[in-house]
Design a protein around this motif. Sequence first.
Motif, PDB file in Angstrom:
ATOM      1  N   ASP A 197      12.073 -15.953  -4.686  1.00  0.00           N
ATOM      2  CA  ASP A 197      11.077 -14.907  -4.961  1.00  0.00           C
ATOM      3  C   ASP A 197      11.574 -13.512  -4.578  1.00  0.00           C
ATOM      4  N   VAL A 198      12.124 -13.433  -3.408  1.00  0.00           N
ATOM      5  CA  VAL A 198      12.474 -12.121  -2.871  1.00  0.00           C
ATOM      6  C   VAL A 198      13.709 -12.302  -1.977  1.00  0.00           C
ATOM      7  N   LEU A 314       6.986  -7.734  -3.660  1.00  0.00           N
ATOM      8  CA  LEU A 314       6.547  -8.693  -4.680  1.00  0.00           C
ATOM      9  C   LEU A 314       5.341  -8.153  -5.443  1.00  0.00           C
TER      10      LEU A 314
END
Lengths: 318, 318, 302, 302
Positions: A197-198, A314
């Motif tokens: 995701d990150v 995000l």
Amino acid sequence: MTTAAEQSPTYDCRADFADELAALARSDERIVAVCNDSVGSSNLVRFREEFPTRLINVGIAEQDLVGVSAGLANAGFIPFVSAAAPFLTGRALEQIKADVAYTHRHVILCGQSPGMAYGELGPTHHSIEDLSWMRAVPGLEIIVPADPAETRSALRWAVASGKPTYIRIPRFKVPAVTPAGAPFEAGRATRIVDGTDVTVIAVGTMVSRALGAAALLERQGISARVLNMTFVEPLDREAVLAAARETSGIVTAEEGLLSGGLGAAVARVVTERHLVPVRMLGVPSFAPTGSTSFLLEHFGLTAEGIAEAAREILDRAR
Amino acid sequence: MTTAAEQSPTYDCRADFADELAALARSDERIVAVCNDSVGSSNLVRFREEFPTRLINVGIAEQDLVGVSAGLANAGFIPFVSAAAPFLTGRALEQIKADVAYTHRHVILCGQSPGMAYGELGPTHHSIEDLSWMRAVPGLEIIVPADPAETRSALRWAVASGKPTYIRIPRFKVPAVTPAGAPFEAGRATRIVDGTDVTVIAVGTMVSRALGAAALLERQGISARVLNMTFVEPLDREAVLAAARETSGIVTAEEGLLSGGLGAAVARVVTERHLVPVRMLGVPSFAPTGSTSFLLEHFGLTAEGIAEAAREILDRAR
Amino acid sequence: MTAALESAAPLRPDESAADTYGQRSARLRAASPAEAAAELAEISTSVRRDILTTIQSAGMGHVGGDLSVTDLLVTALWGTLRLDPTTPDTPQRDRFVLSKGHCAAALYSTLASCGFFPRARLSEFMAPLSPLNGHPARLKVPGVETNTGPLGHGFPVATGCALGAQLRGETWRTIVVLGDGEMQEGSNWEAAMTAAHYKLANLTAVVDRNRLQQGARTEDTKTLEPLAEKWASFGWEVRVIDGHDHRAIKEAYAASTTGRPVAVIANTVKGKGVSFMEDRVEWHHKVPTDEQVRLALEELNR
Amino acid sequence: MTAALESAAPLRPDESAADTYGQRSARLRAASPAEAAAELAEISTSVRRDILTTIQSAGMGHVGGDLSVTDLLVTALWGTLRLDPTTPDTPQRDRFVLSKGHCAAALYSTLASCGFFPRARLSEFMAPLSPLNGHPARLKVPGVETNTGPLGHGFPVATGCALGAQLRGETWRTIVVLGDGEMQEGSNWEAAMTAAHYKLANLTAVVDRNRLQQGARTEDTKTLEPLAEKWASFGWEVRVIDGHDHRAIKEAYAASTTGRPVAVIANTVKGKGVSFMEDRVEWHHKVPTDEQVRLALEELNR
Ligand SMILES: Cc1ncc(C[n+]2csc(CCOP(=O)(O)OP(=O)(O)O)c2C)c(N)n1
Ligand SMILES: Cc1ncc(C[n+]2csc(CCOP(=O)(O)OP(=O)(O)O)c2C)c(N)n1
Ligand SMILES: [Mg+2]
Ligand SMILES: [Mg+2]
């Protein structure tokens, strides 16, 4: 909320610095240590005991410290220059530029008590500028070890490489973060935690906190990749690029100014190669008085702070 | 192919520096000039003639130069510290940090012959690092004038602001680029050419070349915006943001290292606020020997080089 | 990089202490060195007590150099310079600069004794967000002329102060105190040469010659002797004194007799006044235990 | 920031010139100062000629300091130090450092005379991508030990070289030449103190005492006198000589007799050998016209 990394035992890497330096000196006669009235604070007491003639103290004179070291390199020695990071980098900057980097001498500059390790002693004794300043010296390798193993590897690498090198020697206690068997190579980051995701790219004291952040994020269903960017120079551009391509954003975390250190290095790759949001964490200006832990907390340089920045990134990416 | 800007008359802004400094000194008794055996090279001959007691020469001693100036500020003077940029910023860095910025003294640091103005004298005399180094000194304003008018405005601004300031005094000849009536404000870029496809953000000697690039691009049907980012600190974040939003990419151009100067400042805004491709132009490392013009050409810091980078950025954006 | 400096509020003068100081210091300044000595010694003892408790509360500090410099500081601030703690920025004030900034606790204790800020605040030394940082910061502490901490900074700045007074034709003077180890910094020799060239007779540089630096004796680290000859060859009028004799200090702080700047080499004892700290290198920045502080205070009371 | 350094290829030795140098310099080194003087003077004249034409071709340079330092350089490289231009990096070589790096044209002309690189290459001085940069760069020019240009760098580095030899117990020695104006840099006094502390008898520091700096006389800019006393008080053996008398220079370059490092204060004339340049501040970096070069060469030929 405590995380795994925070529960781990922590280490003052100065012991590893001293130990590894002695080990290297035992097998390589060219190695000498040079300091500025900093035998104790540069952790050279042990070195002096074992190699009394190979410890050179030039007194409180940082320009001379670096110039003399360049001369010792000329004479065939490999000097480990050991001094408090703010004075080494700030007071001897032109000597680092001209005598070491531009002359291309194999001098190993060891910045002791870097970042805000001297918390209560204030901005003159903080070394939040060193990564920005040293990145703007062409031809200098820059290593920010994150734990005992990396501290040792950095010393060994600097001897083997033959290159002018700046190493930030950690003082603030850190847990071990280096995975067993991880290679230590110039221009190669370690992916300590994989994630999709990150990405958090951290150096030094911030690596364990990045791991803490990853743990926090995992509980919230966010998969964070953690890169330890041990070499700020040469930067692992491929690892940054992969992070930009494979995750939705990057948080950088460093115990230093935001202007020109790790964050700037990462932002350059991102803006030139593959766009992705970046959030830089660091120190915005001269810090107030307080202990290192207090100051890190003060500036949000904590697992929570990093996790929050990751969530913000995000949100932006979505 | 020559462009309009290249055909214009060019000016050595040192004359404007000298003239404006004298004018300011005439109306403000607090102003003194301080130099390091650089009366001639710092363009203070005229100042000395008019104000013999107000020119202080500390000899070849840059640490003292800045320390003494901080003391003069303590005593109520406004010192213009005038010295070759590489020695002023590199040799006196810790004095700039501690005595000027951290102590917060109204000292005006004038970096003479910045960038690669001392082309043939080589890397020790080039000041390609100064913007990176000075950006990493908290609390310092950084001005890079692009022409005679801005040189004068910078001096006036620095006196009026009361803030510790670093000014790069141009030596390499430049055409006038400042539009009549353009305001001179901290944190405010000048949009010299409007454009919708791509933005060039330039400072100092690069501004006229950016204008040249815009002219070249126009002939190729590309509409380039040109921003003169006179204040590298405080940066005009809104102008950067507008460029990121309204055009497809940004080229930064500076006569300095790529690591931590204008490019890094712009990249931070872009990666944190609004993503757009950025291409940084500057000097990658220690420069070889050669005249300033030769070196600028060598590193592609020309109208053609900037135009090419702009086209590349557009290709990437598409 | 533009940004606000630190966050804690600056300290303010203690009006009543400043008032007492104003009268007493005027008297001490006017008195002969012999007359003033006993009273200056008394003040020094109480400053030494404050240094010890200040370091005790912080759990950090540079006690050895604090105690060696105390008499030099007290004689400057109480017995020599014209200062007004209630208007610490008045242009006509004399300037005092502590170049050996690691001895902040000694400076703070002395400034508090004069009323530059309330003495009670000393207990905040190095606390989170405290204005009493480990090294002096002028925007936080009235009476601090320039931020020191890195060695070799205060002297060039003090030279600039003195040069400023000379340029303006004003009569205020500047005293700067240096560590002896600090004299190894080249920046100081730059300043020494500048001050001599400009014949800054209004500048007094005092070397706290305690013969110890951080890690060892100065002569074992990097020889400073013959120190008086060094200063003399750099164009200074040199006065060598016992740096714990208040009469001698006050005499040495008298105006230049040669038109040249004056260097006072003050022979001192690091850790002065506390037997178990005296002349011992480890007390450069070792922190006394509570029991050691108790013993030290007892010794000082005698 | 990692990156290749400059781009032009480094210079290589001129084998045949180096061969001549090897024999002749061995003879001059062994000869007494009185015997060697005339020949060293002759070499100096031809080096001065090369300096003038080198600056002429570049259209830039620091002719005044080049001409004042020539005899000091030639006596070091031809008459004193053990160097081998064909193996310029051999560990046992003596070290020569020109701290006043702006006088690169004098260093290059002397190095070329020894065969460190072909004399013909002098015409490339400061040309685009030339290895003969305006200030000496060691990766480009054999015989350059460390890159200089900013004043106050070469001396600390030379101190490190000498300390290195001492640590290894080796017999090679180091000579460093400083400008007199350069002595205003504090970094030099740091090095002076270090060298004295470590008793570096293998180090000779030569001050080109031409009494001029860039903008004015040294004594009008920032007083250096009494310079010999300064060096002595910093622990050096001091020798004051006529810096254009090759016999005196060679004598002064002899080993230390005191176990201390040796400072040679060489009284010189800036622009030496060219009447209209001598002792005139403007010739610090003024560039002679072709006609002036012709006149100067004519004077040197006499
Ligand atoms: C530029 C710089 N280098 C190193 C230090 C670390 N340091 C702090 S105190 C000290 C020793 C100072 O010795 P001295 O000047 O003799 O002071 P004193 O004996 O009075 O404590 C050192 C090396 C520093 N503060 N600044
Ligand atoms: C650190 C630094 N400051 C300033 C200069 C600019 N500069 C070049 S030569 C010179 C004068 C040098 O005078 P001196 O040492 O007497 O040399 P000489 O007379 O032999 O030319 C100056 C100030 C420099 N090269 N380096
Ligand atoms: Mg001491
Ligand atoms: Mg000279």
